[in-house]
Design an enzyme around this catalytic site. Structure first.
Site, short mmCIF file in Angstrom:
data_model
loop_
_atom_site.label_atom_id
_atom_site.label_comp_id
_atom_site.label_asym_id
_atom_site.label_seq_id
_atom_site.Cartn_x
_atom_site.Cartn_y
_atom_site.Cartn_z
N GLY A 141 67.59 19.03 54.08
CA GLY A 141 67.49 17.90 54.84
C GLY A 141 66.99 18.61 56.49
O GLY A 141 67.05 19.40 56.17
N PHE A 142 66.76 17.43 56.80
CA PHE A 142 66.22 17.91 58.24
C PHE A 142 67.13 19.33 59.39
O PHE A 142 66.31 20.39 59.50
CB PHE A 142 66.44 16.79 59.89
N ASP A 170 71.22 20.44 46.71
CA ASP A 170 71.10 19.34 47.79
C ASP A 170 70.50 18.10 46.51
O ASP A 170 70.11 18.38 45.95
CB ASP A 170 69.68 19.30 48.68
N GLY A 183 67.05 14.02 52.02
CA GLY A 183 66.00 15.22 52.50
C GLY A 183 64.83 15.14 51.67
O GLY A 183 64.73 13.97 50.65
N SER A 218 75.34 15.14 53.74
CA SER A 218 75.47 14.15 54.36
C SER A 218 74.52 13.02 54.45
O SER A 218 74.38 13.26 55.53
CB SER A 218 77.00 13.71 55.30
N TYR A 252 81.02 6.65 58.43
CA TYR A 252 80.44 8.02 58.21
C TYR A 252 81.44 8.95 58.89
O TYR A 252 82.06 9.74 59.05
CB TYR A 252 79.34 7.92 59.23
N TYR A 305 92.58 22.98 54.13
CA TYR A 305 92.33 23.95 54.02
C TYR A 305 92.61 25.49 54.57
O TYR A 305 93.20 27.15 53.60
CB TYR A 305 91.32 23.91 53.28
N THR A 359 70.75 15.41 67.61
CA THR A 359 70.34 16.45 67.59
C THR A 359 68.93 16.22 67.23
O THR A 359 68.57 15.01 66.34
CB THR A 359 70.39 17.50 66.37
N ARG A 412 66.49 6.75 63.36
CA ARG A 412 66.78 6.72 64.50
C ARG A 412 66.36 6.61 65.76
O ARG A 412 64.75 6.69 65.78
CB ARG A 412 67.50 8.68 65.01
P1 NAD Z 1 69.71 14.69 56.34
O1 NAD Z 1 69.81 13.51 56.16
O2 NAD Z 1 67.98 14.98 57.61
O3 NAD Z 1 70.12 15.67 55.80
C1 NAD Z 1 71.29 15.49 54.60
C2 NAD Z 1 71.10 16.52 53.70
O4 NAD Z 1 72.77 15.58 52.59
C3 NAD Z 1 69.88 15.30 52.52
O5 NAD Z 1 69.13 16.28 52.26
C4 NAD Z 1 70.41 15.02 51.63
O6 NAD Z 1 69.55 14.73 50.65
C5 NAD Z 1 71.80 15.80 51.32
N1 NAD Z 1 72.93 15.11 50.69
C6 NAD Z 1 73.15 13.91 50.85
N2 NAD Z 1 75.01 13.72 50.12
C7 NAD Z 1 74.76 14.99 49.14
C8 NAD Z 1 75.42 14.83 48.04
N3 NAD Z 1 76.35 13.94 47.12
N4 NAD Z 1 74.76 16.22 47.39
C9 NAD Z 1 74.01 17.00 48.11
N5 NAD Z 1 73.21 16.80 48.92
C10 NAD Z 1 73.55 15.10 49.24
O7 NAD Z 1 70.11 14.48 57.93
P2 NAD Z 1 70.05 16.05 59.39
O8 NAD Z 1 70.25 14.89 60.52
O9 NAD Z 1 69.29 17.19 58.67
O10 NAD Z 1 72.35 16.04 59.34
C11 NAD Z 1 72.66 17.14 58.24
C12 NAD Z 1 74.51 17.13 58.74
O11 NAD Z 1 74.08 17.30 60.54
C13 NAD Z 1 75.27 15.86 58.28
O12 NAD Z 1 76.41 16.40 57.75
C14 NAD Z 1 75.27 15.17 59.69
O13 NAD Z 1 76.74 14.63 59.51
C15 NAD Z 1 75.47 16.18 61.19
N6 NAD Z 1 74.59 15.58 61.80
C16 NAD Z 1 74.17 15.73 62.38
C17 NAD Z 1 73.54 15.03 63.77
C18 NAD Z 1 71.51 14.71 64.53
O14 NAD Z 1 71.73 14.54 65.53
N7 NAD Z 1 70.94 15.32 63.35
C19 NAD Z 1 74.55 15.31 64.36
C20 NAD Z 1 75.76 14.97 64.39
C21 NAD Z 1 76.10 15.62 62.62
N1 UDP Z 2 67.92 3.11 69.13
C1 UDP Z 2 67.27 2.34 70.11
N2 UDP Z 2 66.02 1.60 68.95
C2 UDP Z 2 65.78 2.17 68.54
C3 UDP Z 2 66.58 3.11 67.58
C4 UDP Z 2 68.13 3.60 67.80
O1 UDP Z 2 67.62 1.36 71.58
O2 UDP Z 2 64.32 1.87 68.00
C5 UDP Z 2 69.54 3.05 70.20
C6 UDP Z 2 70.78 2.53 69.21
O3 UDP Z 2 71.41 1.50 69.32
C7 UDP Z 2 71.21 4.16 69.89
C8 UDP Z 2 70.85 5.22 70.51
O4 UDP Z 2 69.70 4.47 70.26
O5 UDP Z 2 72.29 3.92 70.96
C9 UDP Z 2 71.08 6.47 69.38
O6 UDP Z 2 70.51 5.73 67.96
P1 UDP Z 2 70.09 7.16 66.44
O7 UDP Z 2 69.90 5.62 65.86
O8 UDP Z 2 69.37 8.23 67.14
O9 UDP Z 2 71.52 7.54 66.77
P2 UDP Z 2 73.26 7.98 67.19
O10 UDP Z 2 73.15 8.25 68.84
O11 UDP Z 2 73.97 5.54 67.23
O12 UDP Z 2 73.86 7.53 65.92
#
Ligand code: NAD
Ligand code: UDP
Length: 313
Positions: free
Chosen positions: A10-11, A31, A36, A75, A145, A159, A175, A186
């Site tokens: 993923g990202f 994954d 992803g 996730s 979520y 755990y 992020t 997003r």
């Molecule tokens: P993403 O969707 O790019 O990455 C998530 C990855 O998990 C993907 O590659 C997806 O294929 C994999 N995945 C999902 N379900 C799976 C399963 N059952 N088995 C194996 N792989 C699985 O999202 P991201 O932004 O990189 O987020 C990564 C983690 O960070 C997540 O747990 C997310 O909740 C957490 N997180 C991200 C942000 C953010 O702003 N990006 C903020 C808060 C928390």
């Molecule tokens: N948002 C928006 N326009 C868009 C996409 C998102 O105004 O095209 C807003 C959304 O309603 C939220 C904020 O931007 O208030 C951040 O949304 P995002 O989906 O990035 O993540 P969240 O913080 O809600 O998990």
């Protein structure tokens, strides 16, 4: 270290793979590619210290040989992803976390959970400190979520307490950076893609809701420091620079040099139900316990992200 990263394609997970490999560690990336892509890790193919295993971590996880750490990042993470995959999101937060913890226990490995600011829900305390318990609607569309991550935190602490697993919990705030999917819905990819295409930027509601955006390299450094620390209670990781979504839209227009207008839209769908009105991390714990704070300014981080998206829109 020999490290398993779930959600490693993923990202954030893929940046974590890069970081750990650059530090000389061995990385197993697991994954199921639901949100992803192997494109995020294609450059690592052929690395001796890197292995990709396609597997859904809600099922029993088998890894051969020793492990020093399990980093559980699997996730769906974007609102439109977890609205499209509500049951998979609940399952990976609950069953997937259980399997990943079981593996860490078996291998006597350290475990780190990627939790989220969404555990605070639509917060009534601002900025959010780790001792705030949150305001979450369990039956709303975001509940799949938020509650999965809250369960994951509870399971992690269970755990830790019952089995003595050495655990860490990172509460990650918004992020952004290269490798976000253009269509993940997003706000960063949406606004950047709209601005680069000259389309209107779609601000949901009146745009007064706030967020604080952390560049991915800062987050990864924070995750690594947390992993290396002895801190078992949750730690917020994010950038405390807060702004309204409307201000953010103006910033994207300015930085891309776009002529796109900004429009207010009121989606009828679940994306905006229970949308948190404010969000900003209190990072006192990260500062004092990990010596960590973001280094990359929003302008610099957005410049790098815009460059990355420019070739892809
Ligand atoms: P993403 O969707 O790019 O990455 C998530 C990855 O998990 C993907 O590659 C997806 O294929 C994999 N995945 C999902 N379900 C799976 C399963 N059952 N088995 C194996 N792989 C699985 O999202 P991201 O932004 O990189 O987020 C990564 C983690 O960070 C997540 O747990 C997310 O909740 C957490 N997180 C991200 C942000 C953010 O702003 N990006 C903020 C808060 C928390
Ligand atoms: N948002 C928006 N326009 C868009 C996409 C998102 O105004 O095209 C807003 C959304 O309603 C939220 C904020 O931007 O208030 C951040 O949304 P995002 O989906 O990035 O993540 P969240 O913080 O809600 O998990």
């Amino acid at each position: 270290m020999r490290v398993l990263i779930t959600g490693g394609a993923g990202f954030i997970g893929s940046h974590l793979c890069d970081y750990l490999l650059a530090r000389g560690h061995e990385v197993i990336c697991m994954d199921n590619l639901i949100t992803g892509s192997t494109a995020n890790i294609a450059h690592l193919a052929g690395y001796e210290r890197f292995l990709f295993i396609k597997h859904d971590v809600t099922n029993y996880i088998f890894v051969e040989g020793p492990l020093d750490a399990v980093l559980h990042f699997a996730s769906p993470a974007s609102p439109i992803d977890y609205l499209e995959y509500p049951i998979q999101t609940l399952k990976v937060g609950a069953l997937g976390t259980h399997k990943a913890l079981g593996l860490a226990k078996d291998k006597k490995a350290r475990f780190l959970l990627a939790s989220t600011s969404e555990v605070y829900g639509d917060p009534l305390v601002h900025p959010q400190r780790e001792d705030y318990w949150g305001n979450v609607n369990p039956i709303g569309p975001r509940g799949v979520y938020d509650e999965a991550k809250r369960f994951a935190e509870a399971m992690t602490m269970a755990y830790h307490r019952a089995h003595g697993v050495d655990t860490r919990i990172a509460r990650i705030f918004n992020t952004y950076g290269p490798r976000m999917r253009l269509k993940d819905g997003r706000v960063v990819p949406n606004f950047v893609a709209q601005a680069l295409r000259g389309e209107p930027l779609t601000v949901f509601g009146d745009g007064s809701q706030t967020r604080s955006f952390c560049y991915v390299s800062d987050l990864i450094e924070g995750i690594y420091r947390l992993l290396e620390s002895e801190v078992t209670d949750p730690v917020n990781l994010g950038n405390p620079e807060e702004m309204s979504i409307l201000e953010f839209a103006h910033k994207i227009v300015a930085l891309t040099g776009s002529r796109s207008p900004i429009v207010f839209v009121q989606p009828e769908d679940a994306r905006v139900r229970d949308d948190p009105k404010v969000r900003k991390p209190d990072i006192t714990r990260a500062r004092t316990l990990l010596g960590w704070q973001p280094q990359v300014s929003l302008e610099e981080g957005l410049r790098r992200t815009i460059e990355w998206f420019r070739d892809r829109v």
